[in-house]
Design an enzyme around this catalytic site. Structure first.
Site, short mmCIF file in Angstrom:
data_model
loop_
_atom_site.label_atom_id
_atom_site.label_comp_id
_atom_site.label_asym_id
_atom_site.label_seq_id
_atom_site.Cartn_x
_atom_site.Cartn_y
_atom_site.Cartn_z
N GLY A 46 -6.88 76.43 -49.77
CA GLY A 46 -6.21 75.24 -50.30
C GLY A 46 -7.19 74.47 -51.16
O GLY A 46 -8.40 74.64 -51.05
N GLN A 51 -10.56 67.20 -55.33
CA GLN A 51 -11.72 68.08 -55.22
C GLN A 51 -12.20 68.57 -56.58
O GLN A 51 -13.30 69.08 -56.70
CB GLN A 51 -11.42 69.28 -54.31
CG GLN A 51 -11.27 68.88 -52.85
CD GLN A 51 -10.96 70.07 -52.00
OE1 GLN A 51 -9.81 70.47 -51.88
NE2 GLN A 51 -12.00 70.66 -51.43
N CYS A 96 -14.37 73.84 -45.93
CA CYS A 96 -13.88 73.06 -47.06
C CYS A 96 -14.71 73.39 -48.30
O CYS A 96 -15.94 73.48 -48.22
CB CYS A 96 -14.00 71.58 -46.73
SG CYS A 96 -13.42 70.49 -48.04
N LEU A 97 -14.04 73.56 -49.43
CA LEU A 97 -14.75 73.84 -50.67
C LEU A 97 -15.70 72.70 -51.03
O LEU A 97 -16.71 72.91 -51.69
CB LEU A 97 -13.76 74.06 -51.83
CG LEU A 97 -12.82 75.27 -51.70
CD1 LEU A 97 -11.86 75.33 -52.87
CD2 LEU A 97 -13.60 76.57 -51.60
N HIS A 138 -5.24 69.32 -43.67
CA HIS A 138 -6.58 69.26 -44.26
C HIS A 138 -6.48 68.76 -45.71
O HIS A 138 -7.22 67.85 -46.11
CB HIS A 138 -7.20 70.66 -44.20
CG HIS A 138 -8.56 70.76 -44.83
ND1 HIS A 138 -9.70 70.90 -44.07
CD2 HIS A 138 -8.96 70.73 -46.11
CE1 HIS A 138 -10.75 70.97 -44.90
NE2 HIS A 138 -10.33 70.87 -46.13
N GLU A 139 -5.57 69.35 -46.49
CA GLU A 139 -5.46 68.97 -47.90
C GLU A 139 -4.87 67.57 -48.07
O GLU A 139 -5.31 66.81 -48.94
CB GLU A 139 -4.62 69.99 -48.68
CG GLU A 139 -5.22 71.40 -48.73
CD GLU A 139 -6.66 71.47 -49.21
OE1 GLU A 139 -7.08 70.63 -50.03
OE2 GLU A 139 -7.40 72.36 -48.76
N HIS A 142 -7.44 65.00 -47.74
CA HIS A 142 -8.21 64.80 -48.99
C HIS A 142 -7.56 63.74 -49.87
O HIS A 142 -8.25 62.93 -50.48
CB HIS A 142 -8.29 66.10 -49.80
CG HIS A 142 -9.42 66.99 -49.42
ND1 HIS A 142 -10.74 66.61 -49.49
CD2 HIS A 142 -9.43 68.26 -48.97
CE1 HIS A 142 -11.52 67.61 -49.10
NE2 HIS A 142 -10.74 68.63 -48.77
#
Length: 170
Positions: A46, A51, A96-97, A138-139, A142
Site C-alpha cells: 500500500g 508518502q 512501511c515504505l 495502516h494507509e 497515514h
C-alpha cells in the site's frame, strides 16, 4: 518520467493531515498511476499520497496473491476513505515504505467497513478483513498523520528510535 520520491520518517510531512480530494481529474489519475509505479518498485502493498509528499486523502492497496505476486486488477484506488465500522482484533507484522527495514507486530481491527470514492469520484463501499483490513487501517492512518510506529509500546518505540539513530550515524 521521474519517479516520485517516497519520504521517510522523521520527515515532518508524514505528520501532516491530508486534505480531502475534491477534483477527480487527469492530474489525480496521473498521481495515482505514478503512486502505483512507486509502490510496485518498492515492493509495497500500500501507499498513501502523503508518502510521496502529496497531502491529499488518496491511497492505493494491492494485496499480493498466495505466490506473493501483485496483479493490477486487484489494485484498490481509494480516495477520501472513511472507516464506518470496526470489529474484532488482529495482530499483524507491519512495515512501511516510509519507515524502511523496520517491522513490528501491531494490533488492529480484524474487519472494517469503509466508504470511499474511486478515481472518478464514484462512491464505493468495501468490507475488508485480515491483511486487507490491516493495510487499509495502516494507509488511512497515514492520511491522518499517524505512523504505525506510533502504536508501539514505549519499550518497542525506544528500541526503534535507538535503532534509527544508529542507522543514521556515519
Amino acid at each position: 518520467m521521474i519517479m516520485l520520491e517516497v519520504i521517510t520518517y522523521p520527515n515532518p510531512l508524514l505528520r501532516q493531515i491530508s486534505k480531502p480530494v475534491e477534483v477527480f481529474d487527469e492530474e489525480l489519475h496521473d498521481l495515482l498511476d505514478e503512486m502505483y509505479d512507486v509502490m510496485i518498485a518498492k515492493n509495497g502493498v500500500g501507499i498513501s499520497a502523503i508518502q510521496v509528499a502529496k497531502p491529499i486523502r488518496a491511497l492505493l492497496i494491492c494485496i499480493p496473491d498466495e505466490e506473493g505476486n501483485q496483479h493490477k486488477e486487484n489494485l484498490l484506488e481509494v480516495i477520501n476513505p472513511e472507516i464506518i465500522e470496526k470489529n474484532g482484533e488482529i495482530i499483524f507484522s507491519e512495515g512501511c515504505l516510509s519507515v524502511p527495514e523496520f517491522y513490528e507486530d501491531i494490533k488492529r481491527a480484524n474487519t472494517i467497513k469503509i466508504t470511499y470514492q474511486d478515481r472518478f469520484g464514484k462512491s464505493q463501499e468495501i468490507v475488508a478483513t485480515d491483511y486487507l483490513a490491516v493495510a487499509f487501517q495502516h494507509e488511512i492512518d497515514h492520511l491522518n498523520g499517524v505512523l504505525f510506529i506510533d502504536k508501539l509500546s514505549i519499550v518497542k518505540r525506544k528500541k526503534f528510535e535507538k535503532g534509527l539513530k544508529q542507522k543514521h550515524k556515519f
